[in-house]
Design an enzyme around this catalytic site. Sequence first.
Site, PDB file in Angstrom:
ATOM      1  N   TYR A  45      14.978  30.860   5.633  1.00 42.87           N
ATOM      2  CA  TYR A  45      13.803  31.553   6.164  1.00 42.87           C
ATOM      3  C   TYR A  45      13.975  31.824   7.654  1.00 42.87           C
ATOM      4  O   TYR A  45      14.438  30.953   8.404  1.00 42.87           O
ATOM      5  CB  TYR A  45      12.554  30.700   5.956  1.00 42.87           C
TER       6      TYR A  45
ATOM      7  N   LYS B 265       0.851  -1.205   0.000  1.00 42.14           N
ATOM      8  CA  LYS B 265       0.000   0.000   0.000  1.00 42.14           C
ATOM      9  C   LYS B 265       0.881   1.248   0.000  1.00 42.14           C
ATOM     10  O   LYS B 265       2.099   1.164   0.248  1.00 42.14           O
ATOM     11  CB  LYS B 265      -0.902  -0.037   1.231  1.00 42.14           C
TER      12      LYS B 265
HETATM   13  C1  LIG Z   1      -0.194  -2.083   6.713  1.00 41.94           C
HETATM   14  C2  LIG Z   1      -0.704  -3.385   7.144  1.00 41.94           C
HETATM   15  C3  LIG Z   1       0.166  -4.481   7.277  1.00 41.94           C
HETATM   16  C4  LIG Z   1       1.668  -4.344   7.192  1.00 41.94           C
HETATM   17  O1  LIG Z   1       2.118  -3.873   8.447  1.00 41.94           O
HETATM   18  P1  LIG Z   1       3.661  -3.550   8.765  1.00 41.94           P
HETATM   19  O2  LIG Z   1       3.631  -3.084  10.173  1.00 41.94           O
HETATM   20  O3  LIG Z   1       4.073  -2.472   7.818  1.00 41.94           O
HETATM   21  O4  LIG Z   1       4.420  -4.797   8.571  1.00 41.94           O
HETATM   22  C5  LIG Z   1      -0.390  -5.709   7.567  1.00 41.94           C
HETATM   23  N1  LIG Z   1      -1.728  -5.864   7.733  1.00 41.94           N
HETATM   24  C6  LIG Z   1      -2.585  -4.827   7.643  1.00 41.94           C
HETATM   25  C7  LIG Z   1      -4.030  -5.059   7.853  1.00 41.94           C
HETATM   26  C8  LIG Z   1      -2.106  -3.548   7.376  1.00 41.94           C
HETATM   27  O5  LIG Z   1      -2.953  -2.520   7.316  1.00 41.94           O
END
Ligand SMILES: *Cc1c(COP(=O)(O)O)cnc(C)c1O
Length: 345
Positions: free
Chosen positions: A249, A39
Amino acid sequence: MPDLPPPTLRVRIDKAALTANWRALDAMSGQAKAGAAVKADGYGLGVDRVVPVLRDAGAEDFFVAHWCEALAVLAHIPASQLSVLHGPLSAEDARFARATGVRPVINSLHQARLWLESGGGLCDLMVDTGINRLGISPHEASDPLITRLEIDTLMSHLASADEDSPMNARQLAAFRQVLQNVPARRLSLANSAGIALGSDYAFDLTRPGLALYGGVPRSELDGAIAQVAYPQAAILQLRNLSAGDSVGYNAMFTASRPMRVAVVSLGYADGFLRCRGPGAALLHGESKLPILGRVSMDMIVVDCANAPELREGDWLDVAQHLPDAARESGLSQYELLTLTGRRFR
Ligand SMILES: *Cc1c(COP(=O)(O)O)cnc(C)c1O
């Protein structure tokens, strides 16, 4: 259009490290197979870069959060290997899932109804065992809307796997209760940190994200996980400051003596937030180049005293060993990765 001229920001993706990280996490998952959370554009590193590498390493189960993330991933893997964690919010989402063959993760009775009304088919089911984010409650598992589902993967998500918290065992026990009443082809509980909790947490499929990309959420993963992303930014200009000259800045830095400084093509729009400025440095080989003044949108200024040989156009390294960078900046390892800006080539 002519070809683009060379960039002033680039990130090297160490594909061998990404492959080795997935294999290490797959091995640590024991009997279970490791999937891959991709993702947020592969945690900021680019789906087109990371998905083919993870696929070739052996991953067969991929996870995105949004429906809009699915198509880019489907350029590299079959739809039957992809799940969308947010699940269907509308009939359009359910239709999209059925048309593409991507599996929705059903997170509520409402989503179960949407899915069944669209014609249904193979899906995943998220059960909430304590994080109170997405997922049906354990007591809803016996609802006719749920018992009618055709479930590939029954999953839950750990809230505190990166800590030695009693919550881990509580969530494990709650998950074990639910799985007795919900027929599913596969079971899945552990994220990256959950894999380090041991074989009790692995079930059939693990879902690492962070650790694939070099994150180390628990000390057990130290040594097993290698850095994957190596960002670099080019020097746009070298300048000489006189004593009393200020930088950036709000003139947050004032030179107390003559200095040679470099203006570097990296700013908060590239994910290098202001909190990474004060007290931090860019690197040239072993030389540290302290950041002077405020981080701007597109630039920072660094002290070149430790690298007098630098020229305009030379590349500087952004220290991106995630556990260290997180400690130094106060950002999480997840934030450091997913902030990676779109101007990196
Ligand atoms: C993002 C996510 C993962 C991966 O988690 P990490 O902590 O990045 O390993 C796994 N399961 C779900 C449901 C997630 O939302």
